[in-house]
Each structure stands twice: as structure tokens, then as C-alpha cells.
Motif scaffolding. Structure first.
Motif, PDB file in Angstrom:
ATOM      1  N   PHE A   1       1.253  -1.286   0.083  1.00 27.25           N
ATOM      2  CA  PHE A   1      -0.350  -0.421   0.146  1.00 27.25           C
ATOM      3  C   PHE A   1       0.957   1.518   0.017  1.00 27.25           C
ATOM      4  N   ALA A   2       2.008   1.458   0.727  1.00 29.31           N
ATOM      5  CA  ALA A   2       2.631   2.672   1.108  1.00 29.31           C
ATOM      6  C   ALA A   2       3.494   2.934  -0.454  1.00 29.31           C
ATOM      7  N   ARG A   3       3.916   1.792  -0.624  1.00 29.11           N
ATOM      8  CA  ARG A   3       5.007   1.587  -2.031  1.00 29.11           C
ATOM      9  C   ARG A   3       4.082   2.358  -3.461  1.00 29.11           C
ATOM     10  N   SER A   4       2.904   2.026  -3.144  1.00 26.92           N
ATOM     11  CA  SER A   4       1.357   2.221  -4.418  1.00 26.92           C
ATOM     12  C   SER A   4       1.160   3.547  -4.470  1.00 26.92           C
ATOM     13  N   ILE A   5       1.287   4.540  -3.884  1.00 28.38           N
ATOM     14  CA  ILE A   5       1.267   5.595  -3.526  1.00 28.38           C
ATOM     15  C   ILE A   5       1.530   6.752  -4.150  1.00 28.38           C
ATOM     16  N   ASP A   6       1.966   7.615  -4.949  1.00 30.96           N
ATOM     17  CA  ASP A   6       2.610   8.269  -5.728  1.00 30.96           C
ATOM     18  C   ASP A   6       2.666   9.865  -5.141  1.00 30.96           C
ATOM     19  N   TRP A   7       4.140   9.672  -3.913  1.00 32.34           N
ATOM     20  CA  TRP A   7       4.565   9.994  -3.179  1.00 32.34           C
ATOM     21  C   TRP A   7       4.888  11.294  -3.597  1.00 32.34           C
ATOM     22  N   LYS A   8       4.684  12.642  -3.241  1.00 28.28           N
ATOM     23  CA  LYS A   8       5.902  14.325  -3.950  1.00 28.28           C
ATOM     24  C   LYS A   8       6.671  14.244  -2.773  1.00 28.28           C
ATOM     25  N   GLU A   9       7.787  15.365  -2.931  1.00 30.86           N
ATOM     26  CA  GLU A   9       8.469  15.791  -1.806  1.00 30.86           C
ATOM     27  C   GLU A   9       8.222  16.491  -1.167  1.00 30.86           C
ATOM     28  N   GLY A  10       7.721  16.898   0.511  1.00 32.18           N
ATOM     29  CA  GLY A  10       7.263  17.383   1.232  1.00 32.18           C
ATOM     30  C   GLY A  10       6.310  16.296   1.872  1.00 32.18           C
TER      31      GLY A  10
END
Length: 80
Positions: A38-47
Motif C-alpha cells: 500500500f505505502a509503496r503504491s502511492i504517488d508520493w511527492k517531495e514534502g
């Protein structure tokens, strides 16, 4: 019944029980595997900021540490 058919049957049963689309039901080996996926599937953005209870399992912390180093997200540890 083969394994794939059985998995489909279980997903359909769970979907009905929790009133969710079957395409939203995923089966995982354990909670660690599920959280990591789940955590690695999110499209994370810096900040981006993630709040984590200070009582979280070590595996959760390790996954979030990876996300901090990889995506430069911010981790907020909250006392419970």
C-alpha cells in the motif's frame, strides 16, 4: 478448484461482506506485506507528510524511512 478460482471466490465473498467493489479487495500474505504494498503504491511527492503513531511496528517505521529517503516525504511521529 484451482488456486486462482479459489482466490476469486474469496475476494467476491469479502467484497460482499464489506460492501466494496471486488476490484478493491486484495489478499496479502500478512499485514506487513499489505502495508508495504500500500505505502509503496502511492504517488508520493517531495514534502508530503505522513503521521505515524510512536507505537508503530518496526516494519512500518522501516517502510516509512525508505519513503523518506526515496521521495523526501516528511514523517511526523505522534505520541499516542
Amino acid at each position: 478448484m484451482d488456486a486462482e478460482a479459489r482466490i476469486t471466490e474469496v475476494r467476491q465473498f469479502v467484497a460482499k461482506e464489506v460492501n466494496a467493489p471486488v476490484d478493491n479487495i486484495f489478499l496479502v500474505e500478512n499485514a506487513s506485506d499489505g502495508f508495504n504494498g500500500f505505502a509503496r503504491s502511492i504517488d508520493w511527492k517531495e514534502g508530503d507528510v505522513v503521521a505515524m503513531p510512536n507505537t508503530s511496528y518496526a516494519m512500518v517505521k522501516r517502510t516509512l524511512d525508505y519513503l523518506v529517503s526515496r521521495y523526501k516525504i516528511k514523517l511526523l511521529t505522534v505520541s499516542s
